[in-house]
Design an enzyme around this catalytic site. Structure first.
Site, PDB file in Angstrom:
ATOM      1  N   ASP A 130       3.967   4.986  56.988  1.00  0.00           N
ATOM      2  CA  ASP A 130       3.035   6.046  57.393  1.00  0.00           C
ATOM      3  C   ASP A 130       2.750   6.903  56.165  1.00  0.00           C
ATOM      4  OD1 ASP A 130       1.463   7.709  58.991  1.00  0.00           O
ATOM      5  OD2 ASP A 130       3.161   8.828  59.808  1.00  0.00           O
ATOM      6  N   HIS A 131       1.715   7.714  56.258  1.00  0.00           N
ATOM      7  CA  HIS A 131       1.373   8.654  55.195  1.00  0.00           C
ATOM      8  C   HIS A 131       1.921  10.034  55.528  1.00  0.00           C
ATOM      9  CE1 HIS A 131      -2.240   5.919  54.081  1.00  0.00           C
ATOM     10  NE2 HIS A 131      -1.229   5.714  53.250  1.00  0.00           N
TER      11      HIS A 131
ATOM     12  N   TYR B 232      -0.952  10.575  60.581  1.00  0.00           N
ATOM     13  CA  TYR B 232      -1.329   9.787  61.767  1.00  0.00           C
ATOM     14  C   TYR B 232      -1.701   8.350  61.412  1.00  0.00           C
ATOM     15  CZ  TYR B 232      -2.571  14.754  62.360  1.00  0.00           C
ATOM     16  OH  TYR B 232      -2.589  16.131  62.308  1.00  0.00           O
ATOM     17  N   HIS B 233      -0.999   7.743  60.448  1.00  0.00           N
ATOM     18  CA  HIS B 233      -1.372   6.407  59.979  1.00  0.00           C
ATOM     19  C   HIS B 233      -0.219   5.411  60.073  1.00  0.00           C
ATOM     20  CE1 HIS B 233      -4.539   8.523  57.204  1.00  0.00           C
ATOM     21  NE2 HIS B 233      -4.926   8.486  58.477  1.00  0.00           N
ATOM     22  N   PRO B 234       0.454   5.260  61.210  1.00  0.00           N
ATOM     23  CA  PRO B 234       1.554   4.303  61.284  1.00  0.00           C
ATOM     24  C   PRO B 234       1.049   2.859  61.240  1.00  0.00           C
ATOM     25  CG  PRO B 234       1.062   5.139  63.477  1.00  0.00           C
ATOM     26  CD  PRO B 234       0.219   5.932  62.513  1.00  0.00           C
TER      27      PRO B 234
END
Length: 517
Positions: A290-291, A458-460
């Site tokens: 994730d980020h 919000y980038h899993p």
């Protein structure tokens, strides 16, 4: 028992694309399962309102377990529970990632996923208002447009970044990613253009598409080693939706691995511990990326987005499709390298003309603005595991944010870039006082601050990755009739916001499923 050719779990960014593309053939029967409901809420479609959807009925409202790299803090993980999935609650930023991402995937064994091979799918999806060129398409379902807000505080960030020596870039999805500028957005006429707006709504009247909302998938039904359907709960009753051709999981990087594990596909020891019969021993849920982002926040006397919800601005949105209510919050940003020897960016910025703190949940009760870095190419890996064998139980999620020395050095370097930008005239002249910044510019203070205030962007991704759980055609190893199509299949998190890559992957998957490639 209902019978279909394909049963798709999840009407999010990938599921909407698949449902639309597969039902282009009128002989193909598709069921699309969604735990949430239709995307009718006004807050979905008015861009600036999306933070109001956090922790609402349209949000799965997940949390991590205590994160070892964040001092044991739990991180809030919003996920869309509505038609369009996260594309109905996200910041609408259209970023594809770097050529290095896709070429790296291909070099590691993901045949067919190099940049030159996926670019046509990005272009097929796209209807870019700038027109067609070597990098962009027109006429696709997904409208990509310039931001219609143009907030002065976002412009100040871009000017300050240039004053700090960073070059302007008007297309982060073009020849080169480095530089600063405004983001293009998935908006149409100043309103959100989610995957549901772009793909699902135009297909809803097709007689060969059945959309089942408020329907919870419980497990994949596997008979004789093959996936034959999905057991769902709807209105308090259980039923099986049978798939004559394939079951496709498009439930996202947290829920798709959970469903696989509930169905007996996953790490054997973990499944056995819950009394789940092992169908296939695979590293499902492992490799999570994730980020992680940390935002500097400043007070200002200038007008911010807290005054956007006025009758005048509502009229401007309705009549002309522009103004503050069209803001996607993260209007501007850029891509940087933390070390000069890097060939691809490892730091991304977002800049918002409003205070953005407490994981996006903090009240913005005074005028302010924010900008800051994220770790774009993390070396840390986490995992999604079962918390319970009950289908309604949230999974156990640990990202391991900032546990590696490389990621720690990256966030510190990114914050230093942010502090340098903050010192430039274009920003400094607007700041009345800091709202949330590091105690000093020492490495220790920066890292401690980033651990305390940072959040997911919000980038899993990568929990059902190509090469470990699925093959390059996204078929689950050893389980015929079952694919995964969402961001969980990415071998690594792309260098950028993940909605456009997820839509691209679904476009490509539709061709793979049809046998068109």
């Amino acid at each position: 028992m209902s019978m279909y050719d394909y049963v798709i779990v999840g009407a999010g960014s990938a599921g909407c694309v698949l449902a639309a593309r597969l039902t282009e053939d009128p002989e193909t029967r598709v069921a699309l399962i969604e735990a949430g409901g239709p995307d009718t809420a006004q807050e979905v479609h008015v861009p600036a309102a999306f933070p109001q959807l956090f922790k609402s009925a349209l949000d799965w409202d997940l949390d991590t377990d205590p994160e070892p790299g964040l001092g044991g803090r739990r991180a809030y993980l919003p996920r869309g529970k509505v038609f369009g999935g996260c594309s109905s609650i996200n910041a609408m930023i259209y970023i594809r990632g770097s050529r290095a991402d896709y070429d790296g995937w291909a070099a590691a064994g993901a045949a067919g996923w190099s940049y030159d091979e996926v670019l046509p799918y990005f272009k097929r999806a796209e209807d870019n208002e700038r027109g067609e060129d070597d990098f962009h398409g027109v006429g696709g379902p997904l409208t990509v447009s310039e931001g219609r807000s143009g907030h002065p505080l976002s412009s100040a960030f871009v000017r300050a970044a240039q004053q700090a020596g960073h070059k302007a870039n008007d297309d982060f999805n073009g020849q080169e990613q480095f530089g600063v500028g405004r983001y293009q957005l998935t908006q149409r006429g100043g309103l959100r253009c989610s995957a549901a707006v772009a793909y699902l709504h135009p297909a809803l009247d097709r007689p060969n598409l059945t959309v089942l909302s408020s329907t919870q998938a419980r497990r994949v039904v596997i008979e004789g080693g093959r996936a034959t359907g999905v057991e769902v709960e709807r209105g308090g009753t259980l039923e099986v939706l049978r798939a004559e051709r394939e079951v496709v999981l498009s439930a996202g990087a947290y829920e798709s691995p959970k469903l696989l594990m509930l169905s007996g596909i996953g790490p054997a020891a973990d499944l056995t511990a819950f009394g789940i019969e092992v169908v296939r021993d695979l590293p499902v849920g492992q490799g999570l990326q994730d980020h992680y982002m940390a935002m500097l926040n400043f007070r200002t006397a200038a007008e911010s987005l807290i005054s956007a919800a006025s009758p005048e601005n509502a009229a401007l949105l309705q009549s002309e499709g522009r103004g503050p209510l069209t803001s996607n919050i993260g209007e501007a940003g850029g891509f940087f390298r933390s070390r000069p020897e890097l060939q691809a960016a490892d730091v991304q910025f977002h800049a918002a003309p409003v205070l953005f703190h407490q994981e996006g949940l903090g009240p913005a009760l005074e005028h302010g603005f924010s900008f800051g870095p994220l770790v774009l190419a993390p070396t840390s890996r986490g995992a999604v595991t079962l918390r319970s064998p009950l289908p309604h139980a949230a999974p156990r999620i640990v990202h391991n944010y900032l546990v590696t020395p490389e990621d720690q050095a990256c966030i510190v370097a990114g914050v230093r870039i942010a502090l340098e930008i903050a010192a430039q005239q274009a920003v400094a002249e607007l700041v009345t006082e800091p709202f949330e910044v590091p105690a000093s510019d020492s490495d220790a203070d920066i890292l401690a601050w980033a651990r305390r205030v940072g959040q997911t962007l919000y980038h899993p991704t990568s929990t059902c990755a190509i090469g470990s759980v699925v093959d390059p055609e996204l078929r689950v190893y050893g389980v015929p009739g079952l694919r995964v199509v969402d961001a969980s299949v990415f071998p690594t998190v792309p260098r950028g916001n993940t909605n456009a890559p997820t839509i691209m992957a679904a476009e490509k998957a539709a061709d793979l499923i049809k046998g068109a490639v």
